[in-house]
Design a protein around this motif. Structure first.
Motif, PDB file in Angstrom:
ATOM      1  N   HIS A   1       0.833  -1.195   0.000  1.00 42.00           N
ATOM      2  CA  HIS A   1       0.000   0.000   0.000  1.00 42.00           C
ATOM      3  C   HIS A   1       0.869   1.246   0.000  1.00 42.00           C
ATOM      4  CE1 HIS A   1      -3.325   2.644   1.962  1.00 42.00           C
ATOM      5  NE2 HIS A   1      -3.133   2.921   0.689  1.00 42.00           N
TER       6      HIS A   1
ATOM      7  N   VAL B   1       0.633   4.936  -0.074  1.00 42.96           N
ATOM      8  CA  VAL B   1      -0.530   5.713   0.358  1.00 42.96           C
ATOM      9  C   VAL B   1      -1.038   6.686  -0.704  1.00 42.96           C
ATOM     10  CG1 VAL B   1      -0.018   5.435   2.805  1.00 42.96           C
ATOM     11  CG2 VAL B   1       0.826   7.452   1.591  1.00 42.96           C
ATOM     12  N   THR B   2      -0.261   6.911  -1.746  1.00 46.86           N
ATOM     13  CA  THR B   2      -0.720   7.782  -2.826  1.00 46.86           C
ATOM     14  C   THR B   2      -1.625   7.055  -3.813  1.00 46.86           C
ATOM     15  OG1 THR B   2       1.211   7.290  -4.186  1.00 46.86           O
ATOM     16  CG2 THR B   2       1.361   9.183  -2.672  1.00 46.86           C
ATOM     17  N   GLN B   3      -1.814   5.757  -3.606  1.00 49.49           N
ATOM     18  CA  GLN B   3      -2.642   4.965  -4.504  1.00 49.49           C
ATOM     19  C   GLN B   3      -3.331   3.840  -3.737  1.00 49.49           C
ATOM     20  OE1 GLN B   3       0.638   4.980  -7.153  1.00 49.49           O
ATOM     21  NE2 GLN B   3       1.386   3.011  -6.498  1.00 49.49           N
ATOM     22  N   ALA B   4      -4.206   3.148  -4.408  1.00 47.54           N
ATOM     23  CA  ALA B   4      -4.956   2.054  -3.772  1.00 47.54           C
ATOM     24  C   ALA B   4      -4.013   0.899  -3.428  1.00 47.54           C
ATOM     25  CB  ALA B   4      -6.058   1.564  -4.700  1.00 47.54           C
ATOM     26  N   PRO B   5      -4.311   0.159  -2.352  1.00 51.05           N
ATOM     27  CA  PRO B   5      -3.495  -0.999  -2.010  1.00 51.05           C
ATOM     28  C   PRO B   5      -3.493  -2.029  -3.144  1.00 51.05           C
ATOM     29  CG  PRO B   5      -4.996  -0.455  -0.219  1.00 51.05           C
ATOM     30  CD  PRO B   5      -5.402   0.375  -1.395  1.00 51.05           C
ATOM     31  N   VAL B   6      -2.365  -2.708  -3.286  1.00 51.86           N
ATOM     32  CA  VAL B   6      -2.219  -3.761  -4.287  1.00 51.86           C
ATOM     33  C   VAL B   6      -2.074  -5.074  -3.517  1.00 51.86           C
ATOM     34  CG1 VAL B   6      -0.788  -4.635  -6.167  1.00 51.86           C
ATOM     35  CG2 VAL B   6      -1.131  -2.167  -5.898  1.00 51.86           C
TER      36      VAL B   6
ATOM     37  N   ARG C   1       3.921  -0.549   3.456  1.00 53.72           N
ATOM     38  CA  ARG C   1       3.260   0.744   3.304  1.00 53.72           C
ATOM     39  C   ARG C   1       4.331   1.776   3.009  1.00 53.72           C
ATOM     40  NH1 ARG C   1      -1.116   1.777   7.286  1.00 53.72           N
ATOM     41  NH2 ARG C   1      -2.214   0.628   5.690  1.00 53.72           N
TER      42      ARG C   1
END
Length: 117
Positions: free
Chosen positions: A33, A35-40, A100
């Motif tokens: 994750h 934080v600038t994008q959705a978790p993968v 993260r």
């Protein structure tokens, strides 16, 4: 490998832009994750994410510090263009279970002359 050793190896593979080898450091059901994008979620999705990112920008990680305590290691980093960030890695059985990352996406896009999304 200890959490510190896993993160040191992660940096080596990241700097080689080797998405396949990098993904091998993650558990099959790991989550990355930024934080600038959705978790993968999932090793294969994480591999695909790194492959896309390595294709779009010349990224390098210069270690400023690695701190570890128990199963968690924190990586403070910078890149050659001056971007700074940090990542937190939860390591279980020698593999990354959760990651993260914190960094400024707008600065990254501008530094790499990428389109602003």
């Amino acid at each position: 490998m200890s959490p510190r050793q896993v993160v040191e190896e992660w940096v080596r593979r990241f700097n080689a832009a080797d998405a396949e080898a990098l993904a091998a450091l993650y558990h099959a059901d790991a989550v990355n994750h930024q934080v600038t994008q959705a978790p993968v979620a999932g090793r294969e999705a994480i591999r695909e994410m790194f492959a896309r990112e390595f294709a779009s920008a010349d990224m390098r990680c210069i270690v400023e510090a690695i701190h570890d305590c128990g199963e968690v290691a924190a990586l403070e980093w910078r890149d050659p263009l001056g971007l700074r960030g940090c990542g937190f890695f939860t390591i279980r059985d020698g593999r990354i279970a959760f990651q993260r990352g914190y960094w400024d996406k707008l600065s990254f896009l501008k530094l790499h002359s990428l389109p602003l999304d």
